[in-house]
Design an enzyme around this catalytic site. Structure first.
Site, short mmCIF file in Angstrom:
data_model
loop_
_atom_site.label_atom_id
_atom_site.label_comp_id
_atom_site.label_asym_id
_atom_site.label_seq_id
_atom_site.Cartn_x
_atom_site.Cartn_y
_atom_site.Cartn_z
N ASP A 109 0.86 -1.18 0.00
CA ASP A 109 0.00 0.00 0.00
C ASP A 109 0.91 1.25 0.00
O ASP A 109 1.83 1.34 0.81
CB ASP A 109 -0.85 -0.05 1.28
N ASP B 142 2.74 5.13 -5.53
CA ASP B 142 1.97 6.36 -5.34
C ASP B 142 2.83 7.57 -5.68
O ASP B 142 3.58 8.07 -4.85
CB ASP B 142 1.48 6.43 -3.88
N HIS C 183 -8.07 9.71 3.86
CA HIS C 183 -7.39 8.79 4.78
C HIS C 183 -7.70 9.10 6.25
O HIS C 183 -7.96 10.24 6.61
CB HIS C 183 -5.88 8.86 4.57
N GLY D 1 -8.90 5.24 1.44
CA GLY D 1 -9.54 6.04 2.49
C GLY D 1 -11.03 5.79 2.62
O GLY D 1 -11.81 6.72 2.74
N ASP E 276 -8.84 0.52 6.48
CA ASP E 276 -7.80 0.38 7.49
C ASP E 276 -8.30 0.89 8.84
O ASP E 276 -8.33 0.15 9.83
CB ASP E 276 -6.54 1.15 7.04
ZN LIG Z 1 -4.39 5.03 0.84
#
Ligand SMILES: [Zn+2]
Length: 330
Positions: free
Chosen positions: A94, A116, A190, A233, A277
């Site tokens: 991630d 990312d 997030h 998110g 998460d």
């Molecule tokens: Zn993320």
């Protein structure tokens, strides 16, 4: 150097193709601890769901990269032990922030990585993503890239403001990078504090955040028909967990997430991976705080981690069955 296939893992390619066609989304749950891993596997096996177990840079720093890799290998063995003959488990990085980190994960058996470069200027994001894709595809590892910036804080990833994905960029970006899926920014965020109360509307005493930008999502779908889209998110920040935490000595203020109805709607579109998460963190913390309040004399970690694991498993099953619709898809 080990290939993910030798660990019994799968990449995301077939999984996403089926999810887009079938109108559901694959859960991507972050894990740092054994109890999270066990809860994820139990939930996936019980609901017959494919699952993405994802590891952030922060998780690698916390738990050690090798240990997490062996835990993912253990997850496959555990799923089989629980009666699932052919589990579909992805080990995914991630928010990889460099080519070197992605390469390191690919070399140690990850079946999927995210690069990312969303904070970079467009051309640099393209170049970095392409470099990772070129390396990853040699080993049949799938790559998620990101266009647009999400607000919020997640481990080492943070941004004060969101910038929605520009639909006019997605064709050029996906063609030139060769990425297998694309994370987009349409209003998710997030962390457990996705919105300030001022951004929300009060409906029947509940703060309702602004809706996701489905118009942008649909524009992207039109430009890239059938292309796998990812939402980061996307925790819902369940109020009962927040209330339990606060009731038993915690202090979480104005924790606000994405309403599950909106995630349910997104799952039916080209969105085929939804990252969760914070909800797992909340479920774990709520159960532990409650347990300590009820049993102040307990000090064996097994006593309070067991209900924590149970509570996470319940949450994972709820997401799979009631929100993403990935149950019975093995
Ligand atoms: Zn993320």
């Amino acid at each position: 150097m080990v290939n993910y296939k030798d660990l019994g893992l799968v990449n995301t390619r077939e999984m996403f193709k089926r999810a887009v066609a079938g109108g559901y989304a694959i859960p991507a749950f972050n894990f740092n601890t054994m109890e999270q891993m066990q809860a994820i596997v139990m939930a996936a096996v019980e609901t017959k769901s494919p699952v993405i177990m994802q590891v952030s840079k922060g998780a690698r720093n916390y738990a050690n990269a090798s240990i997490l890799r062996y835990m993912a290998e253990g997850a496959v063995a555990y799923a089989k032990e629980l009666g699932c003959e052919h589990p579909e488990i992805v080990l995914h990085l991630d928010h990889g922030d460099s080519f070197e980190l992605c390469k390191d994960c690919i070399d140690m058996g990850f079946s999927s990585v995210m690069i990312d470069g969303s904070h970079l200027p467009y051309e640099e994001n393209v170049a970095l993503a392409k470099k990772v894709v070129d390396y990853a595809h040699q080993f049949d590892v799938t790559v998620e890239a990101e266009l647009g910036v999400l607000a919020g804080v997640e481990d080492e990833v943070s941004a004060a403001e969101s910038h929605y994905t520009k639909p006019e960029e997605v064709i050029d970006f996906s063609t030139r990078t060769g990425c297998d899926s694309l994370a987009i920014s349409i209003g998710t965020s997030h962390g457990a504090h996705k919105f300030t109360p001022e951004q929300c509307t009060l409906v029947n005493g509940v703060l309702v955040p602004p809706p996701l930008a489905f118009d942008i999502l649909h524009e992207i779908e039109k430009k890239l028909p059938g292309f796998p889209i990812v939402l980061h998110g996307s925790s819902s920040v369940p109020m009962d967990e927040v209330n339990t935490i606060n009731k038993f000595g915690g202090h979480l203020e104005a924790a606000i997430g994405i309403p599950e109805e909106q995630l349910r709607e997104a799952s039916k579109s080209a969105v085929c991976k939804i990252n969760i998460d914070s909800d797992s963190r909340l479920a774990m913390t709520a159960a532990i705080r409650k347990h300590f309040d009820e049993y102040p004399s307990h000090f064996d970690p097994r006593q309070y981690l067991k209900p924590a694991r149970e509570n996470m498993k319940k949450m994972y099953i709820h997401k799979i069955v009631e929100v993403l619709g990935s149950n019975d898809k093995l």
